[in-house]
Design a protein around this motif. Structure first.
Motif, PDB file in Angstrom:
ATOM      1  N   ALA A 211       1.319  -3.652  -2.286  1.00 19.19           N
ATOM      2  CA  ALA A 211       0.611  -5.183  -2.454  1.00 19.19           C
ATOM      3  C   ALA A 211       2.261  -6.430  -1.811  1.00 19.19           C
ATOM      4  CB  ALA A 211       0.285  -5.510  -3.242  1.00 19.19           C
TER       5      ALA A 211
ATOM      6  N   LEU B 125      -2.262   0.488  -5.076  1.00 18.06           N
ATOM      7  CA  LEU B 125      -2.124  -0.598  -4.917  1.00 18.06           C
ATOM      8  C   LEU B 125      -0.703  -1.740  -5.556  1.00 18.06           C
ATOM      9  CD1 LEU B 125      -3.692  -2.577  -3.317  1.00 18.06           C
ATOM     10  CD2 LEU B 125      -5.177  -3.328  -6.048  1.00 18.06           C
TER      11      LEU B 125
ATOM     12  N   VAL C 179      -6.311  -8.892  -0.708  1.00 25.64           N
ATOM     13  CA  VAL C 179      -6.747  -8.048  -1.511  1.00 25.64           C
ATOM     14  C   VAL C 179      -8.152  -7.864  -2.059  1.00 25.64           C
ATOM     15  CG1 VAL C 179      -6.522  -6.799  -3.810  1.00 25.64           C
ATOM     16  CG2 VAL C 179      -4.516  -6.773  -1.580  1.00 25.64           C
TER      17      VAL C 179
ATOM     18  N   ILE D 273      -6.435  -3.743   4.640  1.00 24.65           N
ATOM     19  CA  ILE D 273      -5.602  -4.683   3.851  1.00 24.65           C
ATOM     20  C   ILE D 273      -4.438  -5.633   4.606  1.00 24.65           C
ATOM     21  CG2 ILE D 273      -3.964  -5.429   2.004  1.00 24.65           C
ATOM     22  CD1 ILE D 273      -5.483  -3.841   0.131  1.00 24.65           C
TER      23      ILE D 273
ATOM     24  N   SER E 103      -9.178  -4.962  -8.278  1.00 28.28           N
ATOM     25  CA  SER E 103      -7.955  -4.795  -7.836  1.00 28.28           C
ATOM     26  C   SER E 103      -7.122  -5.328  -9.047  1.00 28.28           C
ATOM     27  CB  SER E 103      -7.635  -5.901  -6.451  1.00 28.28           C
ATOM     28  OG  SER E 103      -7.482  -7.667  -7.062  1.00 28.28           O
TER      29      SER E 103
END
Length: 150
Positions: free
Chosen positions: A86, A82, A120, A138, A124
């Motif tokens: 991101a 993640l 998000v 996302i 997370s």
């Protein structure tokens, strides 16, 4: 109930953006329990029209790394966390960064910054594995944020 409506809207937004993308690639991404670096690069670049929809994931990674540099040290078929996704999204879409995020390009700060933007949501952690479905959600929220909807 409200969450189901919002999720449905976001999925429809993602589907509308991804209409030009290859259906097979999108089905593969949605079904993936763990998204790969190649899938993420493909999703980012095809959505912007920078590569053709029949391009391979390896080609997408090559084009993305030419554009952004090697932010993520992975091969096209390697699973993506993640935090790594991101960071890719934040740099690719030139999203705002917090103080630490502007000093250091790190997955940890990218997740924090995207949580602040409400891109998000939910649990997370930077080292979490990322499913294909969550990657599309996302992406849909990033587009909604850029349009001022989110």
């Amino acid at each position: 109930m409200k969450q189901a409506v919002v999720l449905g809207c976001l999925l429809l937004l993602s589907a509308g953006v991804a209409a030009a993308q290859s259906n097979e690639a999108l089905d593969e991404i949605l079904a993936a329990p763990e998204a790969t670096y190649g899938q993420a690069a493909y999703l980012l670049l095809v959505g912007d029209g920078r590569i053709e929809e029949d391009s391979s994931y390896a080609q997408a990674v090559s084009v993305l790394e030419q554009q952004l540099g090697a932010l993520v040290q992975r091969a096209a078929g390697d699973a993506l966390t993640l935090g790594e996704f991101a960071l890719l999204v934040q740099v690719y879409h030139e999203l705002p960064r917090g103080l630490l995020g502007s000093l250091v390009s790190a997955p940890r700060y990218a997740v924090r910054d995207l949580r602040y933007l409400r891109v998000v949501q939910g649990r997370s952690y930077p080292n979490m594995r990322l499913s294909g479905e969550r990657m599309l959600r996302i992406t849909g929220r990033v587009l909604a944020w850029q349009e001022g909807v989110l």
